[in-house]
Scaffold this motif. Structure first.
Motif, PDB file in Angstrom:
ATOM      1  N   THR A  27       0.847  -1.118  -0.011  1.00 55.24           N
ATOM      2  CA  THR A  27      -0.131  -0.299  -0.023  1.00 55.24           C
ATOM      3  C   THR A  27       0.871   1.202   0.063  1.00 55.24           C
ATOM      4  OG1 THR A  27      -1.658  -1.125   1.047  1.00 55.24           O
ATOM      5  CG2 THR A  27      -1.759   1.384   1.167  1.00 55.24           C
ATOM      6  N   ALA A  28       0.681   2.028  -0.999  1.00 47.81           N
ATOM      7  CA  ALA A  28       1.588   3.574  -1.075  1.00 47.81           C
ATOM      8  C   ALA A  28       0.645   4.439  -1.018  1.00 47.81           C
ATOM      9  CB  ALA A  28       2.364   3.379  -2.462  1.00 47.81           C
ATOM     10  N   THR A  29       0.955   5.353  -0.154  1.00 46.47           N
ATOM     11  CA  THR A  29       0.111   6.764   0.057  1.00 46.47           C
ATOM     12  C   THR A  29       1.071   7.931  -0.259  1.00 46.47           C
ATOM     13  OG1 THR A  29      -1.213   5.707   1.487  1.00 46.47           O
ATOM     14  CG2 THR A  29      -1.030   7.886   1.649  1.00 46.47           C
ATOM     15  N   VAL A  30       0.766   9.058  -0.914  1.00 44.07           N
ATOM     16  CA  VAL A  30       1.425  10.179  -0.951  1.00 44.07           C
ATOM     17  C   VAL A  30       0.596  10.819  -0.121  1.00 44.07           C
ATOM     18  CG1 VAL A  30       1.884  12.009  -2.704  1.00 44.07           C
ATOM     19  CG2 VAL A  30       1.962   9.591  -3.623  1.00 44.07           C
ATOM     20  N   VAL A  31       1.458  11.537   0.905  1.00 36.14           N
ATOM     21  CA  VAL A  31       0.885  12.166   1.894  1.00 36.14           C
ATOM     22  C   VAL A  31       0.692  13.808   1.990  1.00 36.14           C
ATOM     23  CG1 VAL A  31       1.397  10.394   3.398  1.00 36.14           C
ATOM     24  CG2 VAL A  31       3.048  12.197   3.114  1.00 36.14           C
ATOM     25  N   GLY A  65      -5.435  15.983  -0.263  1.00 40.57           N
ATOM     26  CA  GLY A  65      -3.942  16.083  -0.184  1.00 40.57           C
ATOM     27  C   GLY A  65      -3.151  14.844  -0.110  1.00 40.57           C
ATOM     28  N   LYS A  66      -4.121  13.543  -0.087  1.00 34.88           N
ATOM     29  CA  LYS A  66      -3.523  12.245   0.136  1.00 34.88           C
ATOM     30  C   LYS A  66      -4.083  11.506  -1.139  1.00 34.88           C
ATOM     31  CE  LYS A  66      -2.687  12.040   5.034  1.00 34.88           C
ATOM     32  NZ  LYS A  66      -3.093  11.330   6.192  1.00 34.88           N
ATOM     33  N   SER A  67      -3.131  10.505  -1.810  1.00 41.78           N
ATOM     34  CA  SER A  67      -3.583   9.559  -2.944  1.00 41.78           C
ATOM     35  C   SER A  67      -2.974   8.278  -2.367  1.00 41.78           C
ATOM     36  CB  SER A  67      -2.981  10.180  -3.938  1.00 41.78           C
ATOM     37  OG  SER A  67      -3.374   9.318  -4.980  1.00 41.78           O
ATOM     38  N   THR A  68      -3.975   7.303  -2.369  1.00 40.69           N
ATOM     39  CA  THR A  68      -3.355   5.646  -2.023  1.00 40.69           C
ATOM     40  C   THR A  68      -3.767   4.678  -3.024  1.00 40.69           C
ATOM     41  OG1 THR A  68      -3.828   6.510   0.193  1.00 40.69           O
ATOM     42  CG2 THR A  68      -3.936   4.059  -0.290  1.00 40.69           C
ATOM     43  N   ILE A  69      -2.941   3.749  -3.276  1.00 47.20           N
ATOM     44  CA  ILE A  69      -2.965   2.717  -4.001  1.00 47.20           C
ATOM     45  C   ILE A  69      -2.619   1.492  -3.274  1.00 47.20           C
ATOM     46  CG2 ILE A  69      -3.074   3.948  -6.300  1.00 47.20           C
ATOM     47  CD1 ILE A  69      -0.224   1.932  -5.352  1.00 47.20           C
ATOM     48  N   SER A 107       9.488   9.031  -4.647  1.00 47.95           N
ATOM     49  CA  SER A 107       9.677   7.586  -4.912  1.00 47.95           C
ATOM     50  C   SER A 107       9.806   7.087  -3.551  1.00 47.95           C
ATOM     51  CB  SER A 107      11.120   7.426  -5.521  1.00 47.95           C
ATOM     52  OG  SER A 107      12.291   7.988  -4.969  1.00 47.95           O
ATOM     53  N   SER A 108       9.777   5.577  -3.433  1.00 44.32           N
ATOM     54  CA  SER A 108       9.610   5.004  -2.102  1.00 44.32           C
ATOM     55  C   SER A 108      11.182   5.422  -1.565  1.00 44.32           C
ATOM     56  CB  SER A 108       9.786   3.437  -2.534  1.00 44.32           C
ATOM     57  OG  SER A 108      10.398   3.036  -3.544  1.00 44.32           O
ATOM     58  N   LEU A 133       3.587   1.953   2.483  1.00 46.90           N
ATOM     59  CA  LEU A 133       4.611   3.216   2.595  1.00 46.90           C
ATOM     60  C   LEU A 133       4.061   4.397   2.502  1.00 46.90           C
ATOM     61  CD1 LEU A 133       6.938   1.408  -0.256  1.00 46.90           C
ATOM     62  CD2 LEU A 133       7.341   1.371   1.960  1.00 46.90           C
ATOM     63  N   ASN A 134       4.806   5.760   2.935  1.00 45.06           N
ATOM     64  CA  ASN A 134       4.374   6.946   2.871  1.00 45.06           C
ATOM     65  C   ASN A 134       5.376   7.519   1.867  1.00 45.06           C
ATOM     66  OD1 ASN A 134       1.880   6.600   4.290  1.00 45.06           O
ATOM     67  ND2 ASN A 134       3.148   7.464   6.211  1.00 45.06           N
ATOM     68  N   ILE A 135       4.855   7.982   0.858  1.00 49.03           N
ATOM     69  CA  ILE A 135       5.673   8.792   0.108  1.00 49.03           C
ATOM     70  C   ILE A 135       5.589  10.301   0.150  1.00 49.03           C
ATOM     71  CG2 ILE A 135       6.459   8.999  -2.414  1.00 49.03           C
ATOM     72  CD1 ILE A 135       5.512   5.838  -2.896  1.00 49.03           C
ATOM     73  N   LYS A 136       6.531  11.066  -0.148  1.00 46.70           N
ATOM     74  CA  LYS A 136       6.356  12.692  -0.090  1.00 46.70           C
ATOM     75  C   LYS A 136       7.035  13.078  -1.213  1.00 46.70           C
ATOM     76  CE  LYS A 136       6.849  12.770   4.955  1.00 46.70           C
ATOM     77  NZ  LYS A 136       7.746  13.480   6.017  1.00 46.70           N
TER      78      LYS A 136
END
Length: 137
Positions: A27-31, A65-69, A107-108, A133-136
């Motif tokens: 699970t990846a989330t851009v925070v 402001g968040k996007s998750t896949i 990126s991760s 993972l949280n990605i910024k």
């Protein structure tokens, strides 16, 4: 008869182990997406195909402001994720005439440099359990 039973037991264990090895998720989330317009595109790579053709790719809406896949049905191993904010929904990363990115990316492992992401900086291990993972940007 014993041989047949032994063969069936071994076949079932092999099949079960094969299925278990391929059911991991990432699970990846851009925070920290700067706006809710557009979408975030994610790509999952291994060392062989990094920044060429992704093993899997997904797109996600941005909410507050968040996007998750979730990347599903993965084998244990080494991977890297690269993502970008497609602000104008044109399904590509936009660059200026000087080849500088016009859209946010990450990126991760969140290693940011004044260069495209590298596999060495973005790689991580997917082992015996699911990973988040949280990605910024």
């Amino acid at each position: 008869m014993k041989t047949l039973v032994s063969f069936l037991v071994i076949a079932m264990l092999t099949l079960t182990n094969g299925l278990i090895a391929q059911n991991k998720t990432i699970t990846a989330t851009v925070v920290n997406v700067t706006s809710d317009s557009g979408k975030v595109n994610f790509a999952l790579y291994n060392k062989t195909n990094f920044m060429k053709f992704p093993l899997k790719s997904k797109t996600s809406k941005i909410i507050n402001g968040k996007s998750t896949i979730v990347f599903e049905n993965l084998e244990e191993g080494e991977y890297a994720i690269v993502c970008y904010h497609d602000k104008n929904d044109n399904d590509k990363m936009d660059f200026s005439a000087a080849r500088m990115p016009l859209e946010d990316y990450g990126s991760s492992n969140n290693v940011m440099a004044f260069a495209p992401p590298s596999y060495e900086n973005a790689k991580f291990m997917l082992a015996d359990k699911n990973l988040s993972l949280n990605i910024k940007f």
